[in-house]
Design a protein around this motif. Structure first.
Motif, PDB file in Angstrom:
ATOM      1  N   PHE A  73       0.832  -1.204   0.000  1.00  0.00           N
ATOM      2  CA  PHE A  73       0.000   0.000   0.000  1.00  0.00           C
ATOM      3  C   PHE A  73       0.869   1.256   0.000  1.00  0.00           C
ATOM      4  O   PHE A  73       0.626   2.191  -0.769  1.00  0.00           O
ATOM      5  N   ILE A  74       1.899   1.279   0.833  1.00  0.00           N
ATOM      6  CA  ILE A  74       2.805   2.425   0.890  1.00  0.00           C
ATOM      7  C   ILE A  74       3.569   2.565  -0.425  1.00  0.00           C
ATOM      8  O   ILE A  74       3.765   3.675  -0.935  1.00  0.00           O
ATOM      9  N   PHE A  75       3.980   1.438  -1.005  1.00  0.00           N
ATOM     10  CA  PHE A  75       4.685   1.469  -2.286  1.00  0.00           C
ATOM     11  C   PHE A  75       3.819   2.121  -3.361  1.00  0.00           C
ATOM     12  O   PHE A  75       4.297   2.959  -4.139  1.00  0.00           O
ATOM     13  N   ALA A  76       2.551   1.752  -3.402  1.00  0.00           N
ATOM     14  CA  ALA A  76       1.653   2.312  -4.411  1.00  0.00           C
ATOM     15  C   ALA A  76       1.467   3.811  -4.197  1.00  0.00           C
ATOM     16  O   ALA A  76       1.474   4.595  -5.158  1.00  0.00           O
ATOM     17  N   LEU A  77       1.300   4.241  -2.948  1.00  0.00           N
ATOM     18  CA  LEU A  77       1.142   5.662  -2.654  1.00  0.00           C
ATOM     19  C   LEU A  77       2.389   6.462  -3.029  1.00  0.00           C
ATOM     20  O   LEU A  77       2.298   7.523  -3.659  1.00  0.00           O
ATOM     21  N   LEU A  84       3.634  12.011 -10.013  1.00  0.00           N
ATOM     22  CA  LEU A  84       3.156  13.389 -10.136  1.00  0.00           C
ATOM     23  C   LEU A  84       4.300  14.392 -10.022  1.00  0.00           C
ATOM     24  O   LEU A  84       4.388  15.349 -10.788  1.00  0.00           O
ATOM     25  N   LEU A  85       5.200  14.173  -9.067  1.00  0.00           N
ATOM     26  CA  LEU A  85       6.313  15.104  -8.858  1.00  0.00           C
ATOM     27  C   LEU A  85       7.270  15.126 -10.047  1.00  0.00           C
ATOM     28  O   LEU A  85       7.826  16.174 -10.383  1.00  0.00           O
ATOM     29  N   CYS A  86       7.476  13.966 -10.676  1.00  0.00           N
ATOM     30  CA  CYS A  86       8.436  13.857 -11.775  1.00  0.00           C
ATOM     31  C   CYS A  86       7.803  14.077 -13.146  1.00  0.00           C
ATOM     32  O   CYS A  86       8.485  13.936 -14.170  1.00  0.00           O
ATOM     33  N   GLY A  87       6.528  14.387 -13.180  1.00  0.00           N
ATOM     34  CA  GLY A  87       5.880  14.630 -14.458  1.00  0.00           C
ATOM     35  C   GLY A  87       5.609  13.383 -15.268  1.00  0.00           C
ATOM     36  O   GLY A  87       5.435  13.456 -16.486  1.00  0.00           O
ATOM     37  N   LEU A  88       5.549  12.221 -14.616  1.00  0.00           N
ATOM     38  CA  LEU A  88       5.253  10.967 -15.319  1.00  0.00           C
ATOM     39  C   LEU A  88       3.757  10.756 -15.488  1.00  0.00           C
ATOM     40  O   LEU A  88       3.331   9.835 -16.190  1.00  0.00           O
ATOM     41  N   GLU A  89       2.961  11.582 -14.826  1.00  0.00           N
ATOM     42  CA  GLU A  89       1.522  11.388 -14.823  1.00  0.00           C
ATOM     43  C   GLU A  89       0.851  12.753 -14.693  1.00  0.00           C
ATOM     44  O   GLU A  89       1.374  13.655 -14.026  1.00  0.00           O
ATOM     45  N   THR A  90      -0.292  12.906 -15.337  1.00  0.00           N
ATOM     46  CA  THR A  90      -1.034  14.157 -15.232  1.00  0.00           C
ATOM     47  C   THR A  90      -1.982  14.092 -14.031  1.00  0.00           C
ATOM     48  O   THR A  90      -2.281  13.012 -13.506  1.00  0.00           O
ATOM     49  N   ARG A  91      -2.471  15.251 -13.607  1.00  0.00           N
ATOM     50  CA  ARG A  91      -3.409  15.284 -12.484  1.00  0.00           C
ATOM     51  C   ARG A  91      -4.705  14.562 -12.834  1.00  0.00           C
ATOM     52  O   ARG A  91      -5.334  13.930 -11.976  1.00  0.00           O
ATOM     53  N   GLN A  92      -5.124  14.668 -14.086  1.00  0.00           N
ATOM     54  CA  GLN A  92      -6.346  13.972 -14.508  1.00  0.00           C
ATOM     55  C   GLN A  92      -6.181  12.464 -14.355  1.00  0.00           C
ATOM     56  O   GLN A  92      -7.099  11.775 -13.890  1.00  0.00           O
TER      57      GLN A  92
END
Length: 296
Positions: A73-77, A84-92
């Protein structure tokens, strides 16, 4: 090959990685490798989570100070925060993952209470006997769907009206619960989905040119890519059929013709052999075409 006419749907990091890859990849094989890389990029979160689940299953010790379910669970979080911090994923995409996580957790509560399966290992982050990491398994599917649509700049034509697409979607979710008490309608829902989306084409872009596909068949763009995709789909589908078992199919497999056509056991070695054979044949075909073109 220029990266193109249409607006960019990629994050700044993905743009930089794409430019770096395209410096070394050209022509058909460059396009094919880039297609595979972008698919891998789209399922990055799911791949990391699956790797963590498998690695922890074989390596985890009950004597360690943190429970395995809690570590997952912690790994996934942490993975989501880093994305998000590294720009690998958008907020959407992060919001889509949150919705899938909440929905998946609710579905797990029901399945565990119905006795379908259980989470037997201890954990602090458990609610109603369900580990909270389980919701991320559903979320990884949502993550892939959102990311693959974005990184391939997909559009769906003609997409059914919203009300028509919502109806089977709600019915599928309802059947997930009601098949414990009422007849299981999953195959009827599969047929309804095929009928509803049978005319829907997917327009996607690897880099530059656009391609069209229907039910995994590439029919536009590069003909060489079309042949390769069709061959791979046919071979992999025939191997995947070995995972399907029913009384009638297993009876057919006992005959000589049925055993030859359907096979008996799924094997990753066969999958690798199919892929190697397809690549070798396509290489031989490409070499032959080059020789014919070089003739005076």
């Amino acid at each position: 090959m220029p990266a193109t006419e249409t607006r960019s749907t990629q994050t700044s990091l993905e743009d930089r990685l794409g430019r770096w890859v395209r410096r070394y990849l050209h022509g058909f094989w460059g396009m094919f490798v880039l297609f595979v890389l972008k698919q891998g990029w789209a399922c990055l979160f799911g791949g990391l989570l699956l790797g963590a689940i498998l690695a922890s299953h074989y390596l985890w010790s009950p004597d360690w100070p943190i429970h395995r379910y809690d570590a997952l669970f912690i790994f996934a979080l942490v993975t989501q925060a880093l994305f998000l911090l590294c720009g690998l994923e958008t907020r959407q995409e992060a919001m889509i993952i949150l919705v899938f996580h909440l929905t998946g957790t609710a579905m797990e509560w029901f399945k565990v209470s119905a006795g379908s399966w259980a989470y037997p290992e201890p954990g602090f982050f458990k609610l109603m006997h369900v580990s909270l990491f389980s919701g991320f398994m559903y979320a990884s599917v949502g993550s892939y769907m959102a990311r693959v649509i974005r990184v391939f700049d997909m559009s769906f034509v003609p997409y059914p009206r919203f009300a028509l697409s919502l109806t089977p979607a709600l019915a599928i979710y309802a059947n997930f619960f009601t098949h414990h008490f009422l007849p299981d309608l999953r195959w009827g829902l599969v047929l309804a989905t095929l009928v509803l989306y049978g005319r829907c084409w997917i327009r996607y872009r690897i880099v530059g040119a656009h391609f069209w596909c229907l039910a995994a068949f590439v029919v536009g763009g590069d003909r060489q890519l079309s042949r390769l995709t069709l061959a791979m789909f046919g071979c992999f589908a025939s191997e995947a059929l070995k995972l399907v078992h029913s009384a009638s199919l297993d009876a057919l497999r006992k005959t000589a013709a049925g055993g030859f056509l359907l096979g008996h056991a799924f094997s990753w070695y066969d999958m690798a052999a199919y892929l190697a054979g397809i690549i070798l044949m396509e290489f031989a075909s490409a070499t032959s075409r080059m020789k014919r073109r070089s003739r005076p």
